[in-house]
Design a protein around this motif. Structure first.
Motif, PDB file in Angstrom:
ATOM      1  N   TYR A 111      10.721   0.639 -18.795  1.00 55.54           N
ATOM      2  CA  TYR A 111       9.761   1.408 -19.599  1.00 55.54           C
ATOM      3  C   TYR A 111      10.298   1.606 -21.015  1.00 55.54           C
TER       4      TYR A 111
ATOM      5  N   CYS B  23       0.851  -1.206   0.000  1.00 54.66           N
ATOM      6  CA  CYS B  23       0.000   0.000   0.000  1.00 54.66           C
ATOM      7  C   CYS B  23       0.879   1.246   0.000  1.00 54.66           C
TER       8      CYS B  23
ATOM      9  N   LYS C  39      -0.512   0.241   8.276  1.00 50.29           N
ATOM     10  CA  LYS C  39      -0.646   1.022   7.033  1.00 50.29           C
ATOM     11  C   LYS C  39      -1.783   0.454   6.173  1.00 50.29           C
TER      12      LYS C  39
ATOM     13  N   SER D  26       2.461  -4.825  -5.471  1.00 52.21           N
ATOM     14  CA  SER D  26       3.124  -3.513  -5.608  1.00 52.21           C
ATOM     15  C   SER D  26       4.177  -3.327  -4.524  1.00 52.21           C
ATOM     16  N   THR D  27       4.963  -4.362  -4.321  1.00 52.97           N
ATOM     17  CA  THR D  27       6.068  -4.345  -3.355  1.00 52.97           C
ATOM     18  C   THR D  27       7.379  -4.230  -4.163  1.00 52.97           C
ATOM     19  N   PRO D  28       8.544  -4.107  -3.514  1.00 50.91           N
ATOM     20  CA  PRO D  28       9.794  -3.972  -4.296  1.00 50.91           C
ATOM     21  C   PRO D  28      10.065  -5.185  -5.211  1.00 50.91           C
ATOM     22  N   HIS D  29      10.809  -4.914  -6.285  1.00 50.95           N
ATOM     23  CA  HIS D  29      11.046  -5.918  -7.340  1.00 50.95           C
ATOM     24  C   HIS D  29      11.467  -7.289  -6.809  1.00 50.95           C
TER      25      HIS D  29
ATOM     26  N   GLU E 174       3.500  -5.252 -10.418  1.00 48.37           N
ATOM     27  CA  GLU E 174       4.217  -4.037 -10.803  1.00 48.37           C
ATOM     28  C   GLU E 174       5.534  -4.359 -11.514  1.00 48.37           C
ATOM     29  N   LYS E 175       6.019  -3.367 -12.256  1.00 47.33           N
ATOM     30  CA  LYS E 175       7.309  -3.490 -12.926  1.00 47.33           C
ATOM     31  C   LYS E 175       8.412  -3.257 -11.903  1.00 47.33           C
TER      32      LYS E 175
ATOM     33  N   ASN F 281      -0.486  -5.940   3.816  1.00 48.60           N
ATOM     34  CA  ASN F 281       0.771  -5.202   3.792  1.00 48.60           C
ATOM     35  C   ASN F 281       1.699  -5.683   4.903  1.00 48.60           C
ATOM     36  N   ARG F 282       3.004  -5.564   4.632  1.00 39.21           N
ATOM     37  CA  ARG F 282       4.014  -5.942   5.626  1.00 39.21           C
ATOM     38  C   ARG F 282       3.768  -5.223   6.948  1.00 39.21           C
ATOM     39  N   THR F 283       3.488  -3.919   6.882  1.00 39.67           N
ATOM     40  CA  THR F 283       3.173  -3.156   8.099  1.00 39.67           C
ATOM     41  C   THR F 283       1.646  -3.054   8.188  1.00 39.67           C
TER      42      THR F 283
ATOM     43  N   ARG G 273       3.361   7.281 -19.602  1.00 35.15           N
ATOM     44  CA  ARG G 273       1.910   7.503 -19.535  1.00 35.15           C
ATOM     45  C   ARG G 273       1.489   8.502 -20.609  1.00 35.15           C
TER      46      ARG G 273
ATOM     47  N   ARG H  55      14.383   2.423  -2.560  1.00 33.92           N
ATOM     48  CA  ARG H  55      14.843   1.269  -3.341  1.00 33.92           C
ATOM     49  C   ARG H  55      15.791   1.633  -4.479  1.00 33.92           C
TER      50      ARG H  55
ATOM     51  N   VAL I 299       3.233   4.057  -2.700  1.00 41.62           N
ATOM     52  CA  VAL I 299       2.911   5.130  -3.659  1.00 41.62           C
ATOM     53  C   VAL I 299       2.006   4.631  -4.793  1.00 41.62           C
ATOM     54  N   ILE I 300       2.436   3.558  -5.434  1.00 42.66           N
ATOM     55  CA  ILE I 300       1.716   3.140  -6.642  1.00 42.66           C
ATOM     56  C   ILE I 300       0.394   2.438  -6.284  1.00 42.66           C
TER      57      ILE I 300
END
Ligand SMILES: NC(=O)c1ccc[n+]([C@@H]2O[C@H](COP(=O)([O-])OP(=O)(O)OC[C@H]3O[C@@H](n4cnc5c(N)ncnc54)[C@H](OP(=O)(O)O)[C@@H]3O)[C@@H](O)[C@H]2O)c1
Length: 328
Positions: free
Chosen positions: A178, A9, A37, A69-72, A92-93, A32-34, A251, A161, A11-12
């Motif tokens: 991208y 949860c 949040k 939507s967590t880190p890669h 997410e990318k 979410n991990r936390t 975008r 990150r 930014v993206i």
């Protein structure tokens, strides 16, 4: 509409929740991990369920799509569990660290008959669908060369990150994805000849890179990336009868076409930058309703192959690639 759960949860994920609100849709759940949040996120966006573990998300039969939507470097762990539980996934990318991880996920998705997709806005923006239509109708002539720039100025701050090797940081996976997705979408086949130069950041990840690509049709592309110097997000596609310029291409909503035989220009606008994530959500909804081709997984696989090969040429690995990963 499908029941979506966001894993993460940040930014993206906030942007996705807002894009859904704009479509008159709400996320069904969040994890979410936390956990605090996740509770705040659920209150903000009227999300029905806050899950306390990812296992619980996978076990809930009401969940249709999991948005990761967590880190890669964490994606593969969630992908393994979600796909094995028969959930569709929009991730997410960059979708994984490398091709080996991606192919494992693709096999799982096939075995369980679910849609697996990378949240790559470029594949869903209406402007690109319009440009491709004109290109395929021969309006611009033969494709020759694509030039891409993407540069952001990020501080050498290990709390985020971008430069952190333990969070799979570096320009290629963060922003190069991208540029390469744009390149892949317009080239007629995946480049099989690739050369590059890289400058590493003090943290050991790629800070700046120049990449030169060519496919079997001898269509070429150049990509210039930096995470420590601003550049316009600019794409230029040259054909033998026209060139197309795009700004803010991840975008993008507007393209300027110059017809080189007489020099006249044409500006086309299709879709809106502000609705980027909404287009992605719409295509994913259609994908699970029988149109998986909308998500362009084959392009995601090609881009991941290119990035894996480029990092191999640089000798740049992430900790997960140096030690056998725990299959959590
Ligand atoms: N498509 C786009 O336009 C776009 C734009 C930005 C980012 N992204 C991608 O989206 C992903 C997230 O980026 P972001 O900017 O949203 O990041 P962010 O704001 O830092 O949020 C990261 C989220 O992941 C969670 N997280 C962090 N480390 C984790 C771990 N080890 N295990 C499980 N969860 C973890 C965080 O939980 P806590 O609350 O516990 O910290 C947070 O919910 C990245 O893959 C990024 O490349 C895409």
């Amino acid at each position: 509409m499908a029941n979506w759960v966001s894993a993460g949860c940040g930014v993206i994920a906030n942007e996705l929740a807002q894009a859904m609100e704009k479509r008159g849709q709400k996320l069904y759940g969040v994890v979410n991990r936390t956990p605090e949040k996740a509770v705040a996120f659920a209150e903000k966006y009227g999300v029905q369920r806050v899950f306390t573990s990812f296992q619980d998300v996978c076990a809930d039969p009401a969940v249709d799509i999991i948005y990761i939507s967590t880190p890669h470097n964490t994606h593969i762990h969630f992908l393994r569990k979600a796909l094995a539980a028969g959930k569709h996934v929009l991730c997410e990318k960059s979708i994984t660290l490398n091709s080996e991880e991606l192919e494992e996920a693709v096999q799982l998705a096939k075995e369980h008959g679910v849609v697996l997709a990378e949240a790559m806005t470029i594949y869903h923006m209406p402007i690109y669908k319009e440009l491709k239509k004109r290109m395929d109708a021969g309006k611009f002539g033969e494709l020759r060369v694509i030039q891409m720039n993407f540069g952001s100025y990020k501080e050498y701050d290990m709390k985020n990150r971008f430069f952190n090797r333990n969070l799979a940081g570096g320009a290629l996976l963060d922003i190069g994805v991208y540029a390469l997705s744009f390149v892949r979408m317009f080239l007629n086949s995946c480049p099989d000849q690739i050369t590059s130069q890289v400058k590493l950041a003090p943290t050991g990840v790629d800070e700046q890179a120049g990449i030169l690509l060519m496919n079997r049709e001898q269509e070429m592309a150049t990509v210039t990336l930096s995470l420590h110097a601003k550049q316009p997000k600019r794409g230029m596609i040259s054909f033998d009868k026209a060139y197309v310029e795009m700004y803010e291409y991840p975008r993008g909503q507007k393209a300027v076409i110059t017809y080189t035989e007489d020099g006249h220009t044409e500006e086309i606008v299709a879709g809106a930058t502000a609705d980027a994530l909404g287009y992605e959500v719409e295509d994913m909804e259609q994908a699970i309703a029988g149109h998986p081709e909308l998500m362009k997984l084959e392009f995601t696989e090609d881009v991941m192959k290119m990035m894996t090969r480029i990092r191999k040429d640089w000798g740049l690995t992430y900790p997960e690639e140096e030690h056998a990963t725990e299959k959590i």
